[in-house]
Design a protein around this motif. Structure first.
Motif, mmCIF file in Angstrom:
data_model
loop_
_atom_site.group_PDB
_atom_site.id
_atom_site.type_symbol
_atom_site.label_atom_id
_atom_site.label_comp_id
_atom_site.label_asym_id
_atom_site.label_seq_id
_atom_site.Cartn_x
_atom_site.Cartn_y
_atom_site.Cartn_z
ATOM 1 N N LEU A 98 64.401 -38.255 -1.914
ATOM 2 C CA LEU A 98 63.379 -38.838 -2.794
ATOM 3 C C LEU A 98 62.005 -38.284 -2.457
ATOM 4 O O LEU A 98 61.207 -37.976 -3.353
ATOM 5 C CB LEU A 98 63.395 -40.359 -2.662
ATOM 6 C CG LEU A 98 62.365 -41.122 -3.501
ATOM 7 C CD1 LEU A 98 62.558 -40.854 -4.991
ATOM 8 C CD2 LEU A 98 62.450 -42.627 -3.220
ATOM 9 N N TYR B 63 54.784 -44.152 -8.630
ATOM 10 C CA TYR B 63 55.802 -43.370 -9.321
ATOM 11 C C TYR B 63 56.797 -44.342 -9.946
ATOM 12 O O TYR B 63 57.538 -45.025 -9.256
ATOM 13 C CB TYR B 63 56.498 -42.427 -8.340
ATOM 14 C CG TYR B 63 57.644 -41.622 -8.911
ATOM 15 C CD1 TYR B 63 57.557 -41.068 -10.184
ATOM 16 C CD2 TYR B 63 58.790 -41.403 -8.170
ATOM 17 C CE1 TYR B 63 58.597 -40.323 -10.708
ATOM 18 C CE2 TYR B 63 59.849 -40.653 -8.685
ATOM 19 C CZ TYR B 63 59.747 -40.116 -9.950
ATOM 20 O OH TYR B 63 60.779 -39.385 -10.467
ATOM 21 N N THR C 63 60.074 -45.097 -12.001
ATOM 22 C CA THR C 63 61.355 -44.520 -12.410
ATOM 23 C C THR C 63 62.006 -45.485 -13.388
ATOM 24 O O THR C 63 62.248 -46.637 -13.067
ATOM 25 C CB THR C 63 62.268 -44.282 -11.201
ATOM 26 O OG1 THR C 63 62.381 -45.500 -10.458
ATOM 27 C CG2 THR C 63 61.718 -43.216 -10.298
ATOM 28 N N GLU C 64 62.251 -44.975 -14.581
ATOM 29 C CA GLU C 64 62.796 -45.804 -15.646
ATOM 30 C C GLU C 64 63.687 -44.943 -16.522
ATOM 31 O O GLU C 64 63.330 -43.818 -16.867
ATOM 32 C CB GLU C 64 61.654 -46.401 -16.484
ATOM 33 C CG GLU C 64 62.125 -47.322 -17.578
ATOM 34 C CD GLU C 64 60.957 -47.988 -18.313
ATOM 35 O OE1 GLU C 64 59.825 -47.503 -18.139
ATOM 36 O OE2 GLU C 64 61.183 -48.972 -19.024
ATOM 37 N N ILE D 299 61.669 -49.303 -11.930
ATOM 38 C CA ILE D 299 61.240 -49.608 -10.567
ATOM 39 C C ILE D 299 60.070 -48.696 -10.225
ATOM 40 O O ILE D 299 60.032 -47.541 -10.662
ATOM 41 C CB ILE D 299 62.404 -49.437 -9.567
ATOM 42 C CG1 ILE D 299 62.017 -49.954 -8.186
ATOM 43 C CG2 ILE D 299 62.860 -47.999 -9.498
ATOM 44 C CD1 ILE D 299 63.187 -50.030 -7.237
ATOM 45 N N THR D 300 59.107 -49.217 -9.497
ATOM 46 C CA THR D 300 57.937 -48.435 -9.091
ATOM 47 C C THR D 300 57.937 -48.315 -7.579
ATOM 48 O O THR D 300 58.069 -49.312 -6.865
ATOM 49 C CB THR D 300 56.636 -49.099 -9.546
ATOM 50 O OG1 THR D 300 56.657 -49.264 -10.966
ATOM 51 C CG2 THR D 300 55.429 -48.243 -9.168
ATOM 52 N N ILE D 301 57.809 -47.085 -7.106
ATOM 53 C CA ILE D 301 57.589 -46.864 -5.689
ATOM 54 C C ILE D 301 56.168 -46.335 -5.518
ATOM 55 O O ILE D 301 55.580 -45.776 -6.453
ATOM 56 C CB ILE D 301 58.607 -45.890 -5.077
ATOM 57 C CG1 ILE D 301 58.557 -44.541 -5.810
ATOM 58 C CG2 ILE D 301 59.999 -46.476 -5.103
ATOM 59 C CD1 ILE D 301 59.397 -43.475 -5.148
ATOM 60 N N TYR E 271 68.792 -45.383 -5.820
ATOM 61 C CA TYR E 271 68.583 -45.950 -7.155
ATOM 62 C C TYR E 271 67.604 -45.073 -7.942
ATOM 63 O O TYR E 271 67.852 -44.700 -9.094
ATOM 64 C CB TYR E 271 68.046 -47.371 -6.995
ATOM 65 C CG TYR E 271 67.830 -48.136 -8.279
ATOM 66 C CD1 TYR E 271 68.840 -48.906 -8.833
ATOM 67 C CD2 TYR E 271 66.595 -48.123 -8.925
ATOM 68 C CE1 TYR E 271 68.633 -49.625 -10.001
ATOM 69 C CE2 TYR E 271 66.385 -48.834 -10.085
ATOM 70 C CZ TYR E 271 67.403 -49.584 -10.619
ATOM 71 O OH TYR E 271 67.195 -50.289 -11.769
ATOM 72 N N CYS E 272 66.480 -44.732 -7.321
ATOM 73 C CA CYS E 272 65.477 -43.883 -7.988
ATOM 74 C C CYS E 272 66.044 -42.502 -8.297
ATOM 75 O O CYS E 272 65.825 -41.954 -9.386
ATOM 76 C CB CYS E 272 64.238 -43.754 -7.115
ATOM 77 S SG CYS E 272 63.333 -45.303 -6.843
#
Length: 256
Positions: free
Chosen positions: A59, A117, A119-120, A140-142, A173-174
Protein backbone atom coordinates in the motif's frame (compact mmCIF):
# COMPACT_ATOMS: atom_id res chain seq x y z
CA UNK A 1 9.05 -33.71 17.30
CA UNK A 2 7.57 -30.76 15.42
CA UNK A 3 9.30 -29.64 12.26
CA UNK A 4 11.03 -26.29 12.51
CA UNK A 5 9.47 -23.29 10.78
CA UNK A 6 12.17 -21.77 8.54
CA UNK A 7 13.85 -18.53 9.54
CA UNK A 8 11.73 -15.47 8.75
CA UNK A 9 8.53 -17.39 7.97
CA UNK A 10 5.29 -16.58 9.76
CA UNK A 11 4.03 -18.53 12.76
CA UNK A 12 1.68 -20.34 12.22
CA UNK A 13 3.05 -21.12 8.79
CA UNK A 14 1.20 -19.91 5.68
CA UNK A 15 -0.96 -17.47 7.65
CA UNK A 16 -1.32 -14.15 5.86
CA UNK A 17 -2.06 -12.06 8.95
CA UNK A 18 0.22 -13.77 11.44
CA UNK A 19 1.84 -11.52 14.06
CA UNK A 20 4.71 -13.86 14.94
CA UNK A 21 7.85 -14.80 13.05
CA UNK A 22 10.20 -17.76 13.26
CA UNK A 23 13.63 -17.04 14.75
CA UNK A 24 14.65 -20.66 15.37
CA UNK A 25 18.09 -20.21 16.95
CA UNK A 26 19.61 -17.98 19.58
CA UNK A 27 21.92 -16.49 16.97
CA UNK A 28 18.89 -15.64 14.80
CA UNK A 29 17.47 -13.63 17.71
CA UNK A 30 20.78 -11.87 18.35
CA UNK A 31 21.18 -11.00 14.67
CA UNK A 32 17.58 -9.75 14.50
CA UNK A 33 18.31 -7.30 17.32
CA UNK A 34 21.50 -6.23 15.57
CA UNK A 35 19.63 -5.69 12.30
CA UNK A 36 21.58 -8.30 10.36
CA UNK A 37 20.44 -8.45 6.72
CA UNK A 38 20.61 -12.26 6.73
CA UNK A 39 17.63 -12.20 9.12
CA UNK A 40 15.75 -9.03 8.16
CA UNK A 41 15.83 -9.80 4.44
CA UNK A 42 14.12 -13.16 5.01
CA UNK A 43 11.29 -11.93 7.22
CA UNK A 44 7.82 -12.22 5.73
CA UNK A 45 6.01 -11.57 8.99
CA UNK A 46 6.54 -10.06 12.42
CA UNK A 47 4.93 -8.26 15.30
CA UNK A 48 3.00 -5.34 13.74
CA UNK A 49 4.68 -2.54 15.70
CA UNK A 50 8.17 -3.77 14.80
CA UNK A 51 7.60 -5.16 11.32
CA UNK A 52 5.66 -3.37 8.61
CA UNK A 53 3.56 -6.15 7.09
CA UNK A 54 3.87 -6.99 3.40
CA UNK A 55 0.35 -5.73 2.50
CA UNK A 56 1.17 -2.41 4.19
CA UNK A 57 4.44 -2.20 2.27
CA UNK A 58 2.48 -2.73 -0.95
CA UNK A 59 0.00 0.00 0.00
CA UNK A 60 2.86 2.37 0.80
CA UNK A 61 4.37 1.66 -2.63
CA UNK A 62 1.01 2.50 -4.26
CA UNK A 63 0.72 5.76 -2.33
CA UNK A 64 4.32 6.71 -3.15
CA UNK A 65 3.71 6.16 -6.84
CA UNK A 66 0.73 8.53 -6.76
CA UNK A 67 1.63 11.26 -4.30
CA UNK A 68 5.27 11.25 -3.17
CA UNK A 69 8.04 13.45 -4.46
CA UNK A 70 11.46 11.98 -5.20
CA UNK A 71 13.34 11.05 -2.02
CA UNK A 72 10.18 11.04 0.08
CA UNK A 73 9.03 8.27 2.42
CA UNK A 74 5.44 7.45 3.37
CA UNK A 75 3.65 6.23 6.49
CA UNK A 76 -0.06 5.34 6.34
CA UNK A 77 -2.56 5.75 9.17
CA UNK A 78 -6.24 4.89 9.66
CA UNK A 79 -7.35 8.31 10.94
CA UNK A 80 -6.43 11.98 10.70
CA UNK A 81 -5.59 12.35 14.43
CA UNK A 82 -3.11 9.47 14.17
CA UNK A 83 -1.42 11.11 11.19
CA UNK A 84 -1.37 14.52 12.85
CA UNK A 85 0.28 13.08 15.95
CA UNK A 86 2.93 11.48 13.73
CA UNK A 87 3.70 14.83 12.11
CA UNK A 88 3.92 16.52 15.52
CA UNK A 89 6.22 13.77 16.79
CA UNK A 90 8.59 14.21 13.85
CA UNK A 91 8.82 17.98 14.28
CA UNK A 92 9.29 17.60 18.04
CA UNK A 93 11.91 14.86 17.90
CA UNK A 94 13.97 15.92 14.89
CA UNK A 95 16.04 18.57 16.73
CA UNK A 96 16.32 16.36 19.82
CA UNK A 97 17.55 13.25 18.06
CA UNK A 98 19.78 14.68 15.36
CA UNK A 99 23.30 13.39 15.89
CA UNK A 100 26.27 11.90 14.11
CA UNK A 101 24.52 8.52 14.15
CA UNK A 102 21.15 9.90 13.05
CA UNK A 103 22.03 12.69 10.65
CA UNK A 104 19.28 14.52 8.74
CA UNK A 105 18.18 18.01 7.83
CA UNK A 106 15.59 19.54 10.13
CA UNK A 107 12.23 19.62 8.29
CA UNK A 108 10.93 22.97 7.14
CA UNK A 109 7.36 23.99 8.04
CA UNK A 110 4.96 22.07 5.83
CA UNK A 111 7.65 19.73 4.54
CA UNK A 112 6.14 16.85 6.51
CA UNK A 113 2.58 16.78 5.25
CA UNK A 114 -0.60 14.71 5.24
CA UNK A 115 -2.42 13.53 2.13
CA UNK A 116 -5.84 11.86 2.52
CA UNK A 117 -6.35 8.96 0.16
CA UNK A 118 -9.92 7.80 -0.41
CA UNK A 119 -10.36 4.29 -1.78
CA UNK A 120 -13.81 3.65 -3.15
CA UNK A 121 -15.07 1.23 -5.78
CA UNK A 122 -15.94 2.85 -9.11
CA UNK A 123 -18.73 0.36 -9.74
CA UNK A 124 -20.88 -0.15 -6.64
CA UNK A 125 -22.88 -2.91 -8.29
CA UNK A 126 -19.76 -4.95 -9.02
CA UNK A 127 -18.42 -4.30 -5.53
CA UNK A 128 -21.61 -5.57 -3.94
CA UNK A 129 -21.00 -8.94 -5.63
CA UNK A 130 -17.40 -9.21 -4.53
CA UNK A 131 -16.57 -12.55 -2.96
CA UNK A 132 -14.71 -10.90 -0.08
CA UNK A 133 -18.09 -10.32 1.51
CA UNK A 134 -19.71 -7.31 -0.16
CA UNK A 135 -17.91 -4.85 2.11
CA UNK A 136 -16.22 -3.20 -0.87
CA UNK A 137 -19.30 -1.03 -1.25
CA UNK A 138 -17.92 1.02 1.65
CA UNK A 139 -15.36 3.74 0.88
CA UNK A 140 -12.41 4.07 3.22
CA UNK A 141 -9.96 6.93 3.77
CA UNK A 142 -6.39 6.45 4.88
CA UNK A 143 -4.14 9.34 5.87
CA UNK A 144 -0.67 9.34 4.37
CA UNK A 145 2.23 11.15 6.02
CA UNK A 146 4.80 12.16 3.41
CA UNK A 147 8.22 13.15 4.69
CA UNK A 148 11.87 13.39 3.60
CA UNK A 149 13.29 9.87 3.41
CA UNK A 150 16.05 10.59 5.90
CA UNK A 151 13.39 11.31 8.56
CA UNK A 152 11.84 7.88 8.16
CA UNK A 153 13.50 6.50 11.35
CA UNK A 154 11.52 9.07 13.36
CA UNK A 155 8.26 8.10 11.68
CA UNK A 156 9.06 4.45 12.37
CA UNK A 157 9.57 5.31 16.05
CA UNK A 158 6.11 6.83 16.19
CA UNK A 159 4.67 3.77 14.42
CA UNK A 160 6.40 1.44 16.87
CA UNK A 161 5.67 3.29 20.12
CA UNK A 162 1.99 4.06 19.44
CA UNK A 163 0.71 1.16 17.35
CA UNK A 164 -1.34 3.71 15.39
CA UNK A 165 -0.50 2.43 11.91
CA UNK A 166 -2.98 0.79 9.57
CA UNK A 167 -3.50 -2.94 9.93
CA UNK A 168 -2.50 -5.47 7.29
CA UNK A 169 -6.20 -6.23 6.75
CA UNK A 170 -6.99 -2.57 6.12
CA UNK A 171 -4.09 -2.37 3.68
CA UNK A 172 -5.36 -5.44 1.83
CA UNK A 173 -8.85 -3.93 1.71
CA UNK A 174 -7.50 -0.75 0.06
CA UNK A 175 -5.34 -2.72 -2.36
CA UNK A 176 -8.26 -4.94 -3.32
CA UNK A 177 -10.42 -1.92 -4.13
CA UNK A 178 -7.57 -0.54 -6.25
CA UNK A 179 -7.35 -3.85 -8.16
CA UNK A 180 -11.12 -4.02 -8.68
CA UNK A 181 -11.13 -0.45 -9.99
CA UNK A 182 -8.19 -1.08 -12.32
CA UNK A 183 -9.80 -4.21 -13.74
CA UNK A 184 -13.14 -2.47 -14.14
CA UNK A 185 -11.55 0.43 -16.01
CA UNK A 186 -9.70 -1.98 -18.31
CA UNK A 187 -12.88 -3.86 -19.18
CA UNK A 188 -14.93 -0.69 -19.48
CA UNK A 189 -12.89 0.58 -22.40
CA UNK A 190 -14.73 0.34 -25.72
CA UNK A 191 -14.16 -3.03 -27.35
CA UNK A 192 -12.81 -3.16 -30.89
CA UNK A 193 -15.38 -4.71 -33.30
CA UNK A 194 -13.22 -7.77 -33.96
CA UNK A 195 -12.81 -8.44 -30.24
CA UNK A 196 -16.55 -8.66 -29.45
CA UNK A 197 -17.52 -12.27 -28.92
CA UNK A 198 -13.98 -13.41 -28.17
CA UNK A 199 -14.53 -13.34 -24.43
CA UNK A 200 -13.06 -11.29 -21.65
CA UNK A 201 -10.55 -12.22 -19.00
CA UNK A 202 -10.34 -10.83 -15.50
CA UNK A 203 -7.75 -11.73 -12.86
CA UNK A 204 -7.37 -10.62 -9.27
CA UNK A 205 -3.59 -10.37 -9.25
CA UNK A 206 -3.19 -13.76 -7.52
CA UNK A 207 -3.99 -16.06 -10.41
CA UNK A 208 -7.70 -16.65 -9.77
CA UNK A 209 -10.60 -15.01 -11.53
CA UNK A 210 -12.92 -15.94 -14.31
CA UNK A 211 -12.71 -16.50 -18.02
CA UNK A 212 -15.61 -16.67 -20.42
CA UNK A 213 -14.54 -19.48 -22.72
CA UNK A 214 -16.70 -18.85 -25.75
CA UNK A 215 -18.18 -15.49 -26.56
CA UNK A 216 -20.40 -13.56 -24.20
CA UNK A 217 -22.87 -16.37 -23.62
CA UNK A 218 -26.47 -15.23 -23.40
CA UNK A 219 -25.30 -11.64 -23.89
CA UNK A 220 -23.60 -12.29 -27.24
CA UNK A 221 -24.89 -9.97 -29.90
CA UNK A 222 -26.58 -7.72 -27.36
CA UNK A 223 -26.44 -3.97 -27.49
CA UNK A 224 -25.01 -3.61 -23.98
CA UNK A 225 -22.35 -0.99 -23.45
CA UNK A 226 -18.94 -2.30 -22.33
CA UNK A 227 -19.52 -1.26 -18.68
CA UNK A 228 -22.93 -2.97 -18.69
CA UNK A 229 -21.38 -6.02 -20.28
CA UNK A 230 -18.83 -6.21 -17.48
CA UNK A 231 -21.59 -5.81 -14.86
CA UNK A 232 -23.59 -8.65 -16.38
CA UNK A 233 -20.55 -10.89 -16.43
CA UNK A 234 -19.98 -10.21 -12.74
CA UNK A 235 -23.56 -11.17 -11.99
CA UNK A 236 -22.99 -14.64 -13.43
CA UNK A 237 -19.30 -15.33 -12.92
CA UNK A 238 -18.12 -13.89 -9.60
CA UNK A 239 -15.42 -16.20 -8.23
CA UNK A 240 -14.58 -17.09 -4.65
CA UNK A 241 -11.24 -15.84 -3.37
CA UNK A 242 -9.08 -18.26 -1.44
CA UNK A 243 -7.99 -15.62 1.09
CA UNK A 244 -11.58 -14.73 1.85
CA UNK A 245 -12.48 -18.38 2.34
CA UNK A 246 -9.54 -19.00 4.67
CA UNK A 247 -10.41 -15.96 6.78
CA UNK A 248 -14.05 -16.93 7.09
CA UNK A 249 -13.42 -20.65 7.64
CA UNK A 250 -10.48 -20.49 10.02
CA UNK A 251 -10.05 -16.87 11.13
CA UNK A 252 -12.02 -14.26 13.00
CA UNK A 253 -14.71 -13.18 10.59
CA UNK A 254 -15.14 -9.55 11.62
CA UNK A 255 -16.84 -6.85 9.59
CA UNK A 256 -15.10 -3.63 8.69
Amino acid sequence: MHSQVPLGECVPASTRYAVSVSLPTWQDNVDYELGAPRVLDRMVSGYPRFFIAKPIQALVALVKSRFALPNEAVMVFPSLPCAERCVSFIYDQAPKQRSAELAFELPAPGEVRIVPYVTEPINKRAAALDAIGGVLESPITIYCVLLPADLFPLAKQYWQHTGNGVSARMADYCLHIARVNEEYEQHARPLAPQSRGRGLRRGNGRGSGYHRKSGLGEHAGSELEPREEFDEMLLHETGIETDAYMEERFGRNCDT
